[in-house]
Write an enzyme that holds these catalytic residues in place. Structure first.
Site, PDB file in Angstrom:
ATOM      1  CB  CYS A 133       2.862 -14.210   1.141  1.00  0.00           C
ATOM      2  SG  CYS A 133       3.309 -12.579   1.773  1.00  0.00           S
ATOM      3  CG  HIS A 147      13.435   6.121  -8.768  1.00  0.00           C
ATOM      4  ND1 HIS A 147      12.908   7.191  -8.078  1.00  0.00           N
ATOM      5  CD2 HIS A 147      13.504   6.501 -10.073  1.00  0.00           C
ATOM      6  CE1 HIS A 147      12.672   8.188  -8.934  1.00  0.00           C
ATOM      7  NE2 HIS A 147      13.008   7.785 -10.148  1.00  0.00           N
ATOM      8  CG  HIS A 169      17.667   6.494  -9.417  1.00  0.00           C
ATOM      9  ND1 HIS A 169      17.039   7.039  -8.321  1.00  0.00           N
ATOM     10  CD2 HIS A 169      17.242   7.186 -10.501  1.00  0.00           C
ATOM     11  CE1 HIS A 169      16.235   8.021  -8.724  1.00  0.00           C
ATOM     12  NE2 HIS A 169      16.350   8.128 -10.043  1.00  0.00           N
TER      13      HIS A 169
HETATM   14  C1  RB5 Z   1      -0.307 -16.462   5.925  1.00  0.00           C
HETATM   15  O1  RB5 Z   1      -1.503 -16.566   6.638  1.00  0.00           O
HETATM   16  C2  RB5 Z   1       0.141 -15.014   5.875  1.00  0.00           C
HETATM   17  O2  RB5 Z   1       0.640 -14.633   7.114  1.00  0.00           O
HETATM   18  C3  RB5 Z   1       1.186 -14.833   4.800  1.00  0.00           C
HETATM   19  O3  RB5 Z   1       0.646 -15.192   3.568  1.00  0.00           O
HETATM   20  C4  RB5 Z   1       1.707 -13.425   4.594  1.00  0.00           C
HETATM   21  O4  RB5 Z   1       0.671 -12.523   4.434  1.00  0.00           O
HETATM   22  C5  RB5 Z   1       2.706 -12.951   5.543  1.00  0.00           C
HETATM   23  O5  RB5 Z   1       3.199 -11.813   5.440  1.00  0.00           O
END
Ligand code: RB5
Length: 147
Positions: free
Chosen positions: A64, A97, A132
């Site tokens: 993300c 780990h 671990h």
């Molecule tokens: C999206 O704008 C953003 O919030 C998402 O990609 C991410 O970084 C969330 O943790």
């Protein structure tokens, strides 16, 4: 089998990792997203995490903007150990780990070249086991409500 997922912020990293998997002749399943149009990350994280937790994929990549939101979501699924990494040391150590089964990265944090480098390390590094394994057992105890 490797699973892949991303929101719009991680789309470019996912595509770069996918190209690497194709190059290596590795089998993968891509859970989207498939453009830089805004989408919510948690439903994608859930699909990928369930796919791994159900034994359909050995490992996965989730991307993300930061790698954080999608990792938090994935870690809600029992059996998932999703780690956000930004450098080679952490990519290696989270396999050695933590026996991490999902690697999370942020498209607003690292570039595609780095993401592929970290993905390669994640795929090639074994779990060290030993002490671990005991610690992973404690994480499972938390999941089962014993801790
Ligand atoms: C999206 O704008 C953003 O919030 C998402 O990609 C991410 O970084 C969330 O943790």
């Amino acid at each position: 089998m490797i699973a892949l997922g991303a929101d719009h912020g991680g789309y470019r990293l996912k595509e770069a990792i996918k190209a690497y998997l194709q190059e290596q002749g590795m089998e993968y399943q891509d859970f989207g997203t498939n453009s830089e149009d805004s989408v919510d990350y948690a439903p994608i994280a859930a699909k990928v995490a369930h796919f791994v937790a159900d034994g359909h994929a050995e490992k996965a990549f989730l991307c993300c903007g930061t790698g954080i939101g999608i990792s938090i979501a994935a870690n809600k699924i029992k059996g998932i150990r999703a780690a956000v990494v930004t450098n080679e040391f952490c990519a290696e150590m989270t396999r050695r780990h933590n026996d991490a089964n999902i690697l999370c990265m942020g498209g607003r944090v690292i570039d595609e070249e780095t993401a592929v480098k970290l993905a390669k390390i994640f795929l090639e590094t074994p779990f060290d086991g030993g002490r671990h394994s005991v610690r992973i057992g404690h994480i499972q105890d938390i999941e089962e409500g014993r801790l």
